[in-house]
Design a protein around this motif. Structure first.
Motif, PDB file in Angstrom:
ATOM      1  N   ASN A   1       1.006  -1.266  -0.007  1.00 28.37           N
ATOM      2  CA  ASN A   1       0.039   0.154   0.100  1.00 28.37           C
ATOM      3  C   ASN A   1       0.951   1.332   0.053  1.00 28.37           C
ATOM      4  OD1 ASN A   1       0.939  -0.159   2.835  1.00 28.37           O
ATOM      5  ND2 ASN A   1      -0.918  -0.192   3.467  1.00 28.37           N
ATOM      6  N   SER A   2       2.251   1.101   0.208  1.00 26.82           N
ATOM      7  CA  SER A   2       3.365   2.422   0.265  1.00 26.82           C
ATOM      8  C   SER A   2       3.871   2.542  -1.167  1.00 26.82           C
ATOM      9  CB  SER A   2       3.750   2.444   1.495  1.00 26.82           C
ATOM     10  OG  SER A   2       4.791   1.334   1.317  1.00 26.82           O
ATOM     11  N   LEU A   3       3.660   1.674  -2.106  1.00 24.59           N
ATOM     12  CA  LEU A   3       4.357   1.706  -3.342  1.00 24.59           C
ATOM     13  C   LEU A   3       3.905   2.529  -4.176  1.00 24.59           C
ATOM     14  CD1 LEU A   3       4.906  -2.158  -3.835  1.00 24.59           C
ATOM     15  CD2 LEU A   3       6.608  -0.377  -2.945  1.00 24.59           C
ATOM     16  N   LEU A   4       4.705   3.071  -5.085  1.00 24.49           N
ATOM     17  CA  LEU A   4       4.166   4.139  -5.978  1.00 24.49           C
ATOM     18  C   LEU A   4       4.261   3.793  -7.415  1.00 24.49           C
ATOM     19  CD1 LEU A   4       6.220   7.088  -4.590  1.00 24.49           C
ATOM     20  CD2 LEU A   4       3.739   6.807  -4.201  1.00 24.49           C
ATOM     21  N   SER A   5       3.335   3.989  -8.375  1.00 27.13           N
ATOM     22  CA  SER A   5       3.332   3.703  -9.620  1.00 27.13           C
ATOM     23  C   SER A   5       4.316   4.587 -10.306  1.00 27.13           C
ATOM     24  CB  SER A   5       1.872   3.881 -10.403  1.00 27.13           C
ATOM     25  OG  SER A   5       1.715   5.544 -10.399  1.00 27.13           O
ATOM     26  N   VAL A   6       4.655   4.222 -11.603  1.00 28.16           N
ATOM     27  CA  VAL A   6       5.707   5.199 -12.278  1.00 28.16           C
ATOM     28  C   VAL A   6       5.062   6.388 -12.609  1.00 28.16           C
ATOM     29  CG1 VAL A   6       5.219   4.238 -14.631  1.00 28.16           C
ATOM     30  CG2 VAL A   6       7.742   4.955 -14.158  1.00 28.16           C
TER      31      VAL A   6
ATOM     32  N   GLY B   1       1.487  -8.470 -10.324  1.00 30.14           N
ATOM     33  CA  GLY B   1       0.997  -9.583 -10.950  1.00 30.14           C
ATOM     34  C   GLY B   1       0.963  -9.286 -12.482  1.00 30.14           C
ATOM     35  N   GLY B   2       0.455  -7.936 -12.819  1.00 34.17           N
ATOM     36  CA  GLY B   2       0.248  -7.426 -14.268  1.00 34.17           C
ATOM     37  C   GLY B   2       1.573  -7.158 -14.627  1.00 34.17           C
ATOM     38  N   ASN B   3       2.554  -7.121 -14.049  1.00 34.93           N
ATOM     39  CA  ASN B   3       3.960  -6.888 -14.660  1.00 34.93           C
ATOM     40  C   ASN B   3       4.009  -5.176 -14.745  1.00 34.93           C
ATOM     41  OD1 ASN B   3       6.570  -7.238 -15.411  1.00 34.93           O
ATOM     42  ND2 ASN B   3       6.149  -7.185 -17.506  1.00 34.93           N
ATOM     43  N   GLN B   4       3.065  -4.487 -13.629  1.00 31.79           N
ATOM     44  CA  GLN B   4       3.307  -2.975 -13.710  1.00 31.79           C
ATOM     45  C   GLN B   4       4.573  -2.629 -12.662  1.00 31.79           C
ATOM     46  OE1 GLN B   4      -0.530  -1.866 -12.757  1.00 31.79           O
ATOM     47  NE2 GLN B   4      -1.084  -1.570 -14.833  1.00 31.79           N
TER      48      GLN B   4
END
Length: 147
Positions: free
Chosen positions: A5-10, A39-42
């Motif tokens: 929950n603390s991870l950021l998208s690009v 899991g979706g390789n993002q």
């Protein structure tokens, strides 16, 4: 890396760092930052990547090569935001190199002023391009350009 929950998208990293997504991917390919994959390789980045990107940008702003930035980042524990003490240690290591570079640039600036005033534009006598006529032993022509 960090909790999910603390991870950021690009995209989040790009917005918060002011960098283009392509720059973030470039730094990742160079091994300067790391991402987890969903899991979706993002890509998902820990919040510590924002401080690392700030360090990279500061180093590039003063002209340090990415190889030196990589060495500095390797000294940091993975997945932890660099602290002010980390930054001081890294900055102290870079200070001598920057001081030497400043001295060279000041000398070049002073020589350039003299060169413009001289107006000779001579590859043979120019103190900026050919100090102390160091290239004369290598022959005539564009020897400085062939290195």
């Amino acid at each position: 890396m960090a909790k999910e929950n603390s991870l950021l998208s690009v995209g989040d990293v790009a917005r918060r760092s002011g960098l283009a997504v392509s720059a973030i991917h470039f730094y990742e390919r160079k091994g300067l930052i790391a991402a987890d994959r969903t899991g979706g390789n993002q890509r998902r980045y820990g919040r510590d990547v924002l401080r690392r990107l700030a360090l990279i940008r500061a180093a590039q702003e003063v002209g340090l090569p990415l190889s030196e930035v990589a060495d500095a980042l390797k000294s940091l524990p993975a997945g932890r935001t660099p602290t002010p003490a980390d930054w001081r240690r890294i900055a102290t290591g870079w200070a001598e190199r920057l001081d030497a570079r400043i001295r060279v640039l000041q000398r070049l600036r002073n020589d350039l002023d003299g060169c413009i005033g001289c107006g000779c534009l001579s590859m043979k006598r120019c103190q900026l391009v050919n100090p102390a006529d160091a290239l004369s032993d290598e022959g005539t022509g564009g020897v400085a350009l062939c290195r």
